[in-house]
Design an enzyme around this catalytic site. Structure first.
Site, mmCIF file in Angstrom:
data_model
loop_
_atom_site.group_PDB
_atom_site.id
_atom_site.type_symbol
_atom_site.label_atom_id
_atom_site.label_comp_id
_atom_site.label_asym_id
_atom_site.label_seq_id
_atom_site.Cartn_x
_atom_site.Cartn_y
_atom_site.Cartn_z
ATOM 1 N N ASP A 122 0.797 -1.232 0.000
ATOM 2 C CA ASP A 122 0.000 0.000 0.000
ATOM 3 C C ASP A 122 0.826 1.276 0.000
ATOM 4 O O ASP A 122 0.323 2.336 0.380
ATOM 5 C CB ASP A 122 -0.945 0.006 1.207
ATOM 6 C CG ASP A 122 -0.185 -0.066 2.528
ATOM 7 O OD1 ASP A 122 1.054 -0.124 2.495
ATOM 8 O OD2 ASP A 122 -0.848 -0.065 3.592
ATOM 9 N N ASN A 123 2.107 1.199 -0.418
ATOM 10 C CA ASN A 123 2.894 2.429 -0.461
ATOM 11 C C ASN A 123 3.937 2.355 -1.569
ATOM 12 O O ASN A 123 4.422 1.278 -1.920
ATOM 13 C CB ASN A 123 3.559 2.696 0.886
ATOM 14 C CG ASN A 123 4.609 1.665 1.234
ATOM 15 O OD1 ASN A 123 5.774 1.809 0.864
ATOM 16 N ND2 ASN A 123 4.216 0.595 1.930
ATOM 17 N N CYS A 180 -6.083 4.326 -0.253
ATOM 18 C CA CYS A 180 -7.471 3.921 -0.023
ATOM 19 C C CYS A 180 -7.896 4.205 1.415
ATOM 20 O O CYS A 180 -9.085 4.279 1.710
ATOM 21 C CB CYS A 180 -7.666 2.446 -0.369
ATOM 22 S SG CYS A 180 -6.788 1.300 0.706
#
Length: 240
Positions: A122-123, A180
């Site tokens: 997620d990064n 998100c």
């Protein structure tokens, strides 16, 4: 034979392809909304060794989309919980849980042991590091992401001398892009992307050709896919 009957019936897979799957080693970076379905299908398909890399713990906000976790798992390490679930799906495979944050050298060693890497983290910092490790080791990379009602999927390598890398499409300037966590995501959308990533990983292990350096954009609101060919840049490779 009974478990793999549907694969054995596929002319693109058959017995030799299923043996290749059983001999394969997949490394998953991130066991979240994308990694959970990807890992589940890899296990169900019989990938012989699966390594899960995630140092995060299960949070209640994960439960709506990270399908390997339940309420009783809150607070536990994601990789450990996912390992137990995958072995319930298929007890005949090997599943490794890596719960420490991998530095550049450790990440490179982990990538070098795998046949295919699935990145659903997620990064951007981790994504760049994973891409660099794949370029350095000549490893196939399947990358996926999701936000709001949109998803992205791309396949890179293993021949990076002529094909683009993840850095050919994204740069350090993109690290400030939305996540998100602040913008939301429709729960099944990461599932769509994770499932497609598993398809690409299995195809690679079997030897089924697939275009590389092509970005597939999924728009959940309309159910449409758009494809963009990523151009190879001469200044994008960071691997030493």
């Amino acid at each position: 034979m009974s478990r793999d009957a549907r694969h054995l019936a596929l002319k693109q897979v058959g017995e030799s392809g299923q043996r290749s799957i059983a001999d394969g080693h997949a490394l998953l970076i991130g066991v979240g909304g994308i990694g959970c379905p990807a890992a589940s299908y890899l296990a169900a398909c019989g990938v012989g060794e699966i390594t899960l890399s995630d140092f995060d713990t299960v949070d209640e906000t994960n439960l709506g989309r990270q399908i390997l976790f339940g309420p009783d798992d809150v607070g536990e390490l994601k990789a450990d919980v996912a390992r137990r679930r995958l072995l319930q799906i298929n007890p005949d495979i090997t599943v490794n849980a890596v719960t420490d944050r991998l530095d550049a050298e450790a990440l490179r060693r982990a990538v070098d042991t795998a046949d295919v890497v699935l990145d659903g983290c997620d990064n951007f910092a981790t994504r760049f590091a994973v891409s660099d490790a794949c370029v350095a080791t000549g490893t196939r990379l399947v990358s996926g992401s999701a936000i709001r009602m949109e998803g992205q999927l791309a396949v890179f390598g293993p021949d990076y001398s002529t094909s683009p890398t993840y850095r050919c499409f994204y740069s350090d300037a993109d690290e400030s892009l939305e996540s998100c966590a602040g913008n939301g995501v429709l729960s099944p959308v990461p599932g769509v992307i994770g499932t497609l990533m598993a398809v690409e990983a299995i195809k690679y292990l079997v030897g089924i050709p697939t275009p590389v350096g092509r970005l597939s954009l999924y728009q959940g609101a309309t159910g449409e896919f758009t494809e963009i060919q990523i151009r190879k840049r001469t200044d994008c490779d960071r691997a030493e």
